[in-house]
Enzyme design. Structure first.
Site, PDB file in Angstrom:
ATOM      1  N   ASP A  34       0.689  -1.080  -0.074  1.00 31.92           N
ATOM      2  CA  ASP A  34       0.136   0.050   0.036  1.00 31.92           C
ATOM      3  C   ASP A  34       0.901   1.348   0.083  1.00 31.92           C
ATOM      4  O   ASP A  34       1.767   1.502   0.614  1.00 31.92           O
ATOM      5  CB  ASP A  34      -0.885  -0.008   1.164  1.00 31.92           C
ATOM      6  CG  ASP A  34      -1.980   0.981   0.830  1.00 31.92           C
ATOM      7  OD1 ASP A  34      -3.271   0.397   0.869  1.00 31.92           O
ATOM      8  OD2 ASP A  34      -1.953   2.378   1.216  1.00 31.92           O
ATOM      9  N   ILE A  35       0.565   2.407  -0.852  1.00 30.78           N
ATOM     10  CA  ILE A  35       1.303   3.613  -0.766  1.00 30.78           C
ATOM     11  C   ILE A  35       1.224   4.344   0.299  1.00 30.78           C
ATOM     12  O   ILE A  35       2.137   5.037   0.547  1.00 30.78           O
ATOM     13  CB  ILE A  35       1.014   4.404  -2.053  1.00 30.78           C
ATOM     14  CG1 ILE A  35       1.723   5.195  -2.668  1.00 30.78           C
ATOM     15  CG2 ILE A  35      -0.685   5.042  -1.839  1.00 30.78           C
ATOM     16  CD1 ILE A  35       1.539   5.752  -4.063  1.00 30.78           C
ATOM     17  N   ASN A  52     -13.013  -3.129   2.295  1.00 32.85           N
ATOM     18  CA  ASN A  52     -14.180  -2.111   2.595  1.00 32.85           C
ATOM     19  C   ASN A  52     -14.853  -2.176   1.293  1.00 32.85           C
ATOM     20  O   ASN A  52     -14.604  -2.243   0.139  1.00 32.85           O
ATOM     21  CB  ASN A  52     -13.514  -0.788   2.676  1.00 32.85           C
ATOM     22  CG  ASN A  52     -12.252  -0.361   3.923  1.00 32.85           C
ATOM     23  OD1 ASN A  52     -12.798  -1.089   4.979  1.00 32.85           O
ATOM     24  ND2 ASN A  52     -11.237  -0.239   3.689  1.00 32.85           N
ATOM     25  N   GLY A 107     -15.408   3.426   3.715  1.00 35.16           N
ATOM     26  CA  GLY A 107     -13.930   3.953   3.318  1.00 35.16           C
ATOM     27  C   GLY A 107     -13.473   3.370   1.888  1.00 35.16           C
ATOM     28  O   GLY A 107     -12.408   3.532   1.659  1.00 35.16           O
ATOM     29  N   GLN A 108     -14.250   2.659   1.165  1.00 32.67           N
ATOM     30  CA  GLN A 108     -13.591   2.352  -0.077  1.00 32.67           C
ATOM     31  C   GLN A 108     -13.517   3.374  -0.774  1.00 32.67           C
ATOM     32  O   GLN A 108     -14.393   4.146  -1.322  1.00 32.67           O
ATOM     33  CB  GLN A 108     -14.494   1.460  -0.740  1.00 32.67           C
ATOM     34  CG  GLN A 108     -14.187   0.600  -2.012  1.00 32.67           C
ATOM     35  CD  GLN A 108     -15.094  -0.343  -2.612  1.00 32.67           C
ATOM     36  OE1 GLN A 108     -15.949  -0.514  -2.308  1.00 32.67           O
ATOM     37  NE2 GLN A 108     -14.417  -0.983  -3.694  1.00 32.67           N
ATOM     38  N   HIS A 131     -10.248  -5.262  -3.426  1.00 33.95           N
ATOM     39  CA  HIS A 131      -8.756  -5.202  -2.908  1.00 33.95           C
ATOM     40  C   HIS A 131      -8.968  -5.655  -1.293  1.00 33.95           C
ATOM     41  O   HIS A 131     -10.059  -5.531  -0.562  1.00 33.95           O
ATOM     42  CB  HIS A 131      -7.953  -4.027  -3.114  1.00 33.95           C
ATOM     43  CG  HIS A 131      -8.714  -2.795  -2.323  1.00 33.95           C
ATOM     44  ND1 HIS A 131      -9.703  -2.239  -3.281  1.00 33.95           N
ATOM     45  CD2 HIS A 131      -8.545  -1.944  -1.430  1.00 33.95           C
ATOM     46  CE1 HIS A 131     -10.131  -1.132  -2.550  1.00 33.95           C
ATOM     47  NE2 HIS A 131      -9.457  -1.024  -1.415  1.00 33.95           N
ATOM     48  N   HIS A 187      -6.932  -5.818   2.158  1.00 33.77           N
ATOM     49  CA  HIS A 187      -5.727  -5.137   2.566  1.00 33.77           C
ATOM     50  C   HIS A 187      -5.282  -6.459   3.879  1.00 33.77           C
ATOM     51  O   HIS A 187      -5.946  -6.943   4.546  1.00 33.77           O
ATOM     52  CB  HIS A 187      -6.394  -4.167   3.634  1.00 33.77           C
ATOM     53  CG  HIS A 187      -6.744  -2.994   2.989  1.00 33.77           C
ATOM     54  ND1 HIS A 187      -6.121  -1.742   2.908  1.00 33.77           N
ATOM     55  CD2 HIS A 187      -8.124  -2.728   2.640  1.00 33.77           C
ATOM     56  CE1 HIS A 187      -6.883  -1.123   2.272  1.00 33.77           C
ATOM     57  NE2 HIS A 187      -7.957  -1.414   2.105  1.00 33.77           N
TER      58      HIS A 187
END
Ligand code: AMP
Length: 113
Positions: free
Chosen positions: A30-31, A86, A92-93, A99, A101
């Site tokens: 994750d960035i 999410n 909070g998507q 995806h 997490h």
């Protein structure tokens, strides 16, 4: 989908810090990591969210979770880890491509915010 960020990562036209790739999925860091280990696992095929999943995706999901377990082992997460996906704005998507997490490397509280 041409305007989907994670489709771009899946295709390789968008750079990402990849940790695993095969014919069905890509995993990348994750960035904006929220834990010492924060990896996203995405299907290569565009699926907007977990809301769109059905029985046909069972093998894909089993594969995603098997890869997640291997990644957790590789990352040394013997004390545990959290797996989150999410769905929709209240959750909070922010990217409309399924995806999962993988978060670990620190203690986490419950319930989540
Ligand atoms: P979510 O808020 O559940 O939709 O998660 C989307 C995640 O994608 C967030 O944790 C972002 O930090 C992450 N993200 C967005 N763009 C990128 C990118 N180009 N490379 C890696 N992670 C990203």
């Amino acid at each position: 989908m041409s305007d989907c960020l994670f489709c771009g990562i899946a295709e390789g036209s968008v750079e990402a810090d990849r940790v695993v790739e095969d014919d069905r999925l890509v995993a990348f860091r994750d960035i904006n990591p929220q834990a010492p280990t924060h990896i996203l696992v995405i299907p290569k095929r565009h699926i907007a969210s977990a809301r769109e999943l059905g029985d046909d995706e069972g093998p894909l999901l089993g594969h995603m979770f098997a890869v997640i377990a291997q990644l957790a082992a590789d990352e040394g997460l013997e004390r545990g880890y959290r797996v989150v996906t999410n769905v929709g704005p209240d959750a909070g998507q922010s990217v409309d491509h399924l995806h999962v997490h993988l978060l670990g490397g620190r203690p986490m509280s419950w319930p989540p915010g």
